[in-house]
Design a protein around this motif. Structure first.
Motif, mmCIF file in Angstrom:
data_model
loop_
_atom_site.group_PDB
_atom_site.id
_atom_site.type_symbol
_atom_site.label_atom_id
_atom_site.label_comp_id
_atom_site.label_asym_id
_atom_site.label_seq_id
_atom_site.Cartn_x
_atom_site.Cartn_y
_atom_site.Cartn_z
ATOM 1 N N GLY A 134 49.778 -16.755 -37.808
ATOM 2 C CA GLY A 134 48.960 -16.224 -39.047
ATOM 3 C C GLY A 134 48.346 -15.020 -38.381
ATOM 4 N N VAL A 135 47.386 -14.979 -37.748
ATOM 5 C CA VAL A 135 47.340 -13.827 -36.566
ATOM 6 C C VAL A 135 47.014 -12.185 -35.993
ATOM 7 C CG1 VAL A 135 45.637 -15.738 -35.366
ATOM 8 C CG2 VAL A 135 47.730 -14.108 -34.233
ATOM 9 N N GLY A 136 48.723 -12.109 -36.979
ATOM 10 C CA GLY A 136 49.133 -10.884 -36.855
ATOM 11 C C GLY A 136 49.991 -10.418 -35.666
ATOM 12 N N LYS A 137 50.132 -11.106 -34.676
ATOM 13 C CA LYS A 137 51.451 -11.035 -33.648
ATOM 14 C C LYS A 137 52.464 -10.179 -34.490
ATOM 15 C CE LYS A 137 51.808 -15.611 -32.606
ATOM 16 N NZ LYS A 137 51.401 -15.842 -33.931
ATOM 17 N N SER A 138 52.784 -10.548 -34.980
ATOM 18 C CA SER A 138 54.051 -9.582 -35.275
ATOM 19 C C SER A 138 53.840 -8.414 -35.572
ATOM 20 C CB SER A 138 55.242 -10.768 -35.996
ATOM 21 O OG SER A 138 55.743 -11.636 -35.812
ATOM 22 N N ALA A 139 52.858 -8.710 -36.661
ATOM 23 C CA ALA A 139 52.604 -6.437 -37.178
ATOM 24 C C ALA A 139 52.255 -5.686 -36.178
ATOM 25 C CB ALA A 139 51.139 -7.247 -38.573
ATOM 26 N N LEU A 140 51.648 -6.761 -34.817
ATOM 27 C CA LEU A 140 50.946 -5.808 -34.191
ATOM 28 C C LEU A 140 52.668 -5.284 -33.253
ATOM 29 C CD1 LEU A 140 47.418 -7.949 -32.435
ATOM 30 C CD2 LEU A 140 48.246 -5.688 -33.371
ATOM 31 N N THR A 141 53.427 -6.037 -32.459
ATOM 32 C CA THR A 141 54.358 -5.896 -32.038
ATOM 33 C C THR A 141 55.305 -4.444 -32.641
ATOM 34 O OG1 THR A 141 54.618 -8.186 -30.966
ATOM 35 C CG2 THR A 141 56.327 -7.038 -30.904
ATOM 36 N N ILE A 142 55.796 -4.932 -34.034
ATOM 37 C CA ILE A 142 56.753 -4.255 -34.633
ATOM 38 C C ILE A 142 55.771 -3.107 -35.136
ATOM 39 C CG2 ILE A 142 57.500 -4.184 -37.154
ATOM 40 C CD1 ILE A 142 58.046 -7.385 -37.160
ATOM 41 N N GLN A 143 54.611 -2.520 -35.457
ATOM 42 C CA GLN A 143 53.508 -1.405 -35.521
ATOM 43 C C GLN A 143 53.365 -0.910 -34.106
ATOM 44 O OE1 GLN A 143 52.508 1.295 -37.180
ATOM 45 N NE2 GLN A 143 51.312 -0.348 -38.413
ATOM 46 N N PHE A 144 53.367 -1.534 -33.139
ATOM 47 C CA PHE A 144 53.592 -1.025 -31.744
ATOM 48 C C PHE A 144 54.801 0.026 -31.629
ATOM 49 C CE2 PHE A 144 54.835 -1.047 -27.391
ATOM 50 C CZ PHE A 144 53.823 -0.061 -26.893
ATOM 51 N N TYR A 183 44.023 -13.129 -31.814
ATOM 52 C CA TYR A 183 43.270 -13.692 -32.583
ATOM 53 C C TYR A 183 43.021 -13.500 -33.807
ATOM 54 C CZ TYR A 183 38.829 -12.254 -31.438
ATOM 55 O OH TYR A 183 37.404 -11.689 -30.485
ATOM 56 N N ALA A 184 42.742 -13.593 -34.471
ATOM 57 C CA ALA A 184 42.645 -12.874 -36.706
ATOM 58 C C ALA A 184 41.084 -12.876 -36.541
ATOM 59 C CB ALA A 184 42.751 -13.449 -37.622
ATOM 60 N N VAL A 185 40.407 -12.417 -37.129
ATOM 61 C CA VAL A 185 38.354 -12.031 -36.980
ATOM 62 C C VAL A 185 38.302 -12.170 -38.264
ATOM 63 C CG1 VAL A 185 38.265 -9.496 -35.840
ATOM 64 C CG2 VAL A 185 38.912 -9.475 -38.258
ATOM 65 N N ASP A 186 39.597 -12.613 -39.091
ATOM 66 C CA ASP A 186 38.569 -13.660 -39.715
ATOM 67 C C ASP A 186 39.139 -15.466 -39.750
ATOM 68 O OD1 ASP A 186 41.502 -13.762 -40.596
ATOM 69 O OD2 ASP A 186 41.647 -13.499 -42.483
ATOM 70 N N SER A 187 39.646 -15.925 -38.425
ATOM 71 C CA SER A 187 39.610 -17.000 -38.577
ATOM 72 C C SER A 187 39.455 -17.917 -36.767
ATOM 73 C CB SER A 187 41.578 -17.339 -38.095
ATOM 74 O OG SER A 187 42.034 -18.724 -38.008
ATOM 75 N N LYS A 188 37.976 -18.351 -37.467
ATOM 76 C CA LYS A 188 37.247 -19.149 -36.043
ATOM 77 C C LYS A 188 38.317 -20.029 -35.303
ATOM 78 C CE LYS A 188 33.997 -19.953 -34.536
ATOM 79 N NZ LYS A 188 32.461 -18.710 -33.059
ATOM 80 N N PRO A 189 39.322 -21.158 -35.903
ATOM 81 C CA PRO A 189 40.075 -21.466 -35.136
ATOM 82 C C PRO A 189 41.436 -20.902 -34.432
ATOM 83 C CG PRO A 189 40.326 -22.545 -37.698
ATOM 84 C CD PRO A 189 39.543 -21.022 -37.575
ATOM 85 N N ARG A 201 40.851 -5.748 -38.039
ATOM 86 C CA ARG A 201 39.020 -5.801 -38.296
ATOM 87 C C ARG A 201 39.146 -4.601 -39.111
ATOM 88 N NH1 ARG A 201 38.252 -0.041 -37.368
ATOM 89 N NH2 ARG A 201 36.311 -0.425 -36.659
ATOM 90 N N ASP A 202 40.539 -4.532 -39.531
ATOM 91 C CA ASP A 202 40.342 -4.065 -41.102
ATOM 92 C C ASP A 202 39.261 -4.910 -42.621
ATOM 93 O OD1 ASP A 202 43.451 -4.943 -42.505
ATOM 94 O OD2 ASP A 202 43.425 -4.931 -40.601
ATOM 95 N N ASN A 235 32.527 -9.079 -44.607
ATOM 96 C CA ASN A 235 32.799 -10.535 -45.570
ATOM 97 C C ASN A 235 32.962 -11.332 -44.818
ATOM 98 O OD1 ASN A 235 30.275 -9.023 -47.289
ATOM 99 N ND2 ASN A 235 31.675 -8.894 -48.799
ATOM 100 N N TYR A 236 34.546 -11.275 -44.045
ATOM 101 C CA TYR A 236 35.813 -12.322 -44.075
ATOM 102 C C TYR A 236 36.474 -12.027 -42.725
ATOM 103 C CZ TYR A 236 37.365 -11.413 -49.402
ATOM 104 O OH TYR A 236 37.669 -11.139 -49.765
ATOM 105 N N HIS A 237 34.854 -11.406 -41.789
ATOM 106 C CA HIS A 237 34.659 -11.753 -40.254
ATOM 107 C C HIS A 237 34.049 -12.413 -39.912
ATOM 108 C CE1 HIS A 237 35.863 -7.370 -38.867
ATOM 109 N NE2 HIS A 237 36.249 -7.427 -40.094
ATOM 110 N N HIS A 238 34.992 -14.015 -39.354
ATOM 111 C CA HIS A 238 34.170 -15.642 -39.132
ATOM 112 C C HIS A 238 34.272 -15.531 -37.280
ATOM 113 C CE1 HIS A 238 34.796 -16.591 -43.352
ATOM 114 N NE2 HIS A 238 36.364 -16.459 -43.301
ATOM 115 N N VAL A 239 34.704 -14.556 -36.969
ATOM 116 C CA VAL A 239 34.047 -14.507 -35.613
ATOM 117 C C VAL A 239 33.283 -12.833 -35.322
ATOM 118 C CG1 VAL A 239 35.513 -14.159 -33.216
ATOM 119 C CG2 VAL A 239 35.948 -15.590 -35.650
ATOM 120 N N SER A 240 32.179 -12.940 -35.058
ATOM 121 C CA SER A 240 32.126 -11.662 -34.122
ATOM 122 C C SER A 240 32.520 -11.064 -33.244
ATOM 123 C CB SER A 240 30.166 -11.922 -34.361
ATOM 124 O OG SER A 240 30.116 -11.875 -33.237
#
Length: 181
Positions: free
Chosen positions: A12-22, A81-87, A117-118, A122-127
């Protein structure tokens, strides 16, 4: 030249979204867990034409047994990784350690992507600083990305190819000329 890129990260971090966007220049908002998708494209990076063989991998734990095979085949790795997911951020260190172990190397071409990053701060759990610190400790680039906004997507893949080139194509030393008398 051909470069084998492996996209790794938690679910759910967006690997496929990044790849398809590219590859396709579009954002896919529906999340359907990937098992494995492979893409091949021709592109030009720094005035050099090349082929990218991109493997978009599963982030779910039940597919982790397939990781070693992906790692062995890869020239370089996009760790997402997703900025909204510390794990998902914590998982990056484990993935890098796994890559180094499987490849039996001290350093491999890696680019870290801090995706989503968009999202509102408030949703950023990783700085941003945590991401920069990790990248610095690994000795690799970090790019903050957004598959939704196409922010730094192309740059992430191109930066990884440049990292692979540094390893595969060391800077040529000037040839010594012999002078005979």
């Amino acid at each position: 030249m051909e470069y084998k890129i492996v996209v790794l990260g938690g679910g759910g971090v967006g690997k496929s979204a990044l790849t398809i966007q590219f590859i396709m220049k579009k954002f896919v908002s529906e999340y359907d867990p990937t098992i494995e998708d492979q893409y091949r494209m021709q592109t030009t990076i720094d005035d050099k034409t090349c082929y990218l063989d991109i493997l978009d991998t599963a982030g779910q734990e039940e597919f982790s047994a397939m990781q070693d095979q992906y790692i062995l085949s890869g020239d370089g790795f996009l760790l997402v990784y997703a900025v909204d997911s510390k794990p998902s951020f914590d998982e990056i260190r484990k993935l890098r350690d796994r890559i180094l172990t499987v490849k039996e190397k001290d350093k491999v071409p890696i680019v870290i992507c801090a995706n989503k990053r968009d999202l509102s701060m408030n949703y950023h759990h990783v700085s941003s600083q945590e991401g920069r610190d990790m990248a610095k400790s690994f000795g690799c680039p970090l790019l903050e990305t957004s598959a939704k906004e196409r922010f730094n997507v192309v740059e992430a893949f191109h930066t990884l190819v440049r990292e692979i080139r540094k390893e595969k194509e060391p800077i040529e030393k000037p040839k010594k000329r012999c002078i005979f008398f």
